[in-house]
Design a protein around this motif. Structure first.
Motif, short mmCIF file in Angstrom:
data_model
loop_
_atom_site.label_atom_id
_atom_site.label_comp_id
_atom_site.label_asym_id
_atom_site.label_seq_id
_atom_site.Cartn_x
_atom_site.Cartn_y
_atom_site.Cartn_z
N ASP A 246 -9.46 -3.09 5.89
CA ASP A 246 -8.99 -2.97 4.02
C ASP A 246 -7.86 -2.34 3.90
OD1 ASP A 246 -11.88 -3.49 4.65
OD2 ASP A 246 -12.81 -1.80 4.37
N GLU A 247 -7.06 -1.97 4.49
CA GLU A 247 -5.45 -1.44 3.39
C GLU A 247 -4.77 -2.31 3.45
OE1 GLU A 247 -6.50 3.33 4.54
OE2 GLU A 247 -4.87 2.50 5.07
N LYS A 250 -5.92 -4.12 0.81
CA LYS A 250 -5.26 -4.21 -0.87
C LYS A 250 -3.77 -3.98 -0.76
CE LYS A 250 -7.36 0.17 -0.21
NZ LYS A 250 -7.27 1.30 -0.50
N SER A 254 -2.17 -6.36 -3.51
CA SER A 254 -0.71 -5.69 -4.92
C SER A 254 0.03 -6.74 -4.79
CB SER A 254 -0.91 -4.58 -4.39
OG SER A 254 0.48 -4.32 -3.14
N VAL A 308 -0.48 1.67 -3.31
CA VAL A 308 -1.46 0.83 -2.87
C VAL A 308 -1.95 2.42 -1.77
CG1 VAL A 308 -2.73 -0.05 -0.85
CG2 VAL A 308 -1.42 -0.99 -3.07
#
Length: 362
Positions: A246-247, A250, A254, A308
């Motif tokens: 998930d990171e 993300k 970005s 982030v």
């Protein structure tokens, strides 16, 4: 008219199959740089068991050298360098340093058949007038004592790395477009049932997507010294793998790249029941340096630049940095004199260590 001259640097499972494929096609002249196995290859060649190219005993590339410099001395300038080594910029010798003797300004196209993000940037900085291409391969190939096992069909995705800093972008991309088409032709067998070379129209997205796998499964298994399936039995899918993925999704967002959440399930189930060890875990178990910076370090730089939050990836990175530190000391990449630290405040350790490491590398 002479054939294009191709240098393959890195004689592991991927590099050996790449040299074989290029040789079989008879569209270019191939040289393979072989370091530790050089004497064996010269005498006996490779024993290859490939789902793509069949079983071949005692196969030798057209030309074999022990170093890149020897390749240049014996076989002249190269049109293409296919780089299949591991990319470990914190290991003392960079990939740019390795290939430098074989790079001819403007003439040589550099093809990075390597994992990770941001690997093209130092190449573009060091060789600004040379085209740098990306090649992502899904081949499942290993080389153990010159016995090469290739378990998946030779399929590659070749594309052009973005080059924002070139002074003449139109001229650069025109050259790059011609070079990517030529290399794809060199590597593609006339029978597409043998191998398949695809054009990668979005290199950036492809590399972020592969990081969904590498940043989670590769890193966690290396850190805890357990294969993927044992980690999953111990509930890592929900506690570590999915959250880490998930990171990455993300961070990619970005950076302007949208990744499908469904990719998580694809990579989590890619090896169900196989009890397999990813490459970073294999390197750790062998006491070899890991591709930590290109798989985790560079994505985390993007995360920091774009604000982030990535707490799981950050912890994995910092813990693996300590593991990498241990391996570096065991291999003599760094040296620690304990006497230097006995009367020094621990907050000063990083500065003293950095100075000592710089002295060793110089």
């Amino acid at each position: 008219m002479s054939l294009p001259n191709v240098l393959v640097v890195g004689a592991g499972g991927v590099g050996t199959i790449a040299a074989l494929a290029l040789t079989i096609n008879k569209k270019c002249d191939v040289t393979l740089v072989v370091r530790s196995d050089y004497e064996h290859v010269i005498k006996y060649g490779y024993d290859i068991d490939s789902v793509t190219y069949g079983k071949i005993n005692n196969w030798k590339p057209p030309h074999v050298t022990k170093t890149v410099q020897d390749a240049v001395t014996k076989f002249g300038e190269f049109d293409y360098i296919v780089l299949t080594t591991k990319n470990i910029p914190d290991g003392g010798l960079t990939c740019e340093d390795i290939i430098r003797p074989a790079v001819t300004e403007k003439r040589t196209t550099i093809i990075l058949v390597q994992n990770g993000m941001g690997i093209e940037k130092p190449m573009q900085e060091q060789f600004p007038d040379n085209v740098v291409l990306s090649d992502i391969q899904f081949i499942g190939s290993t080389n153990l004592n010159c016995k090469v096992h290739n378990s998946h069909k030779d399929q590659s995705f070749v594309g052009i790395f973005e080059n924002k800093n070139h002074p003449n972008p139109e001229e650069y991309y025109e050259r790059a477009d011609a070079k990517v088409k030529e290399f794809m032709e060199l590597y593609q067998h006339e029978d597409e049932a043998i191998n398949k070379v695809n054009f990668d129209a979005n290199v950036k997205k492809s590399r972020w997507e592969k990081l969904i796998y590498n940043s989670a499964l590769n890193t966690v298994t290396a850190l805890v010294d357990l294969d993927v399936n044992r980690c999953q039995i111990a509930s890592a899918n929900e506690t570590l793998f999915r959250p880490a993925m998930d990171e990455i999704i993300k961070i990619a967002a970005s950076d302007g790249v949208t990744l499908e959440p469904s990719s998580k399930d694809k990579f989590i189930h890619i090896g169900d029941g196989l009890f397999y060890s990813p490459s970073m875990l294999v390197d750790h178990r062998k006491g070899q340096l890991m591709e930590l910076e290109i798989i985790l370090g560079n994505p985390l730089i993007v995360a920091k630049e774009n604000n982030v939050d990535a707490p799981i990836l950050s912890v994995l990175y910092n813990l693996l940095t300590l593991v990498q530190f241990k391996i570096k000391e065991q291999r003599g990449v760094i040296k620690i004199d304990e006497d230097d630290y006995k009367r020094i405040d621990s907050d000063k350790y990083p500065r003293i260590f950095a100075e000592a490491q710089k002295e060793i590398l110089e």
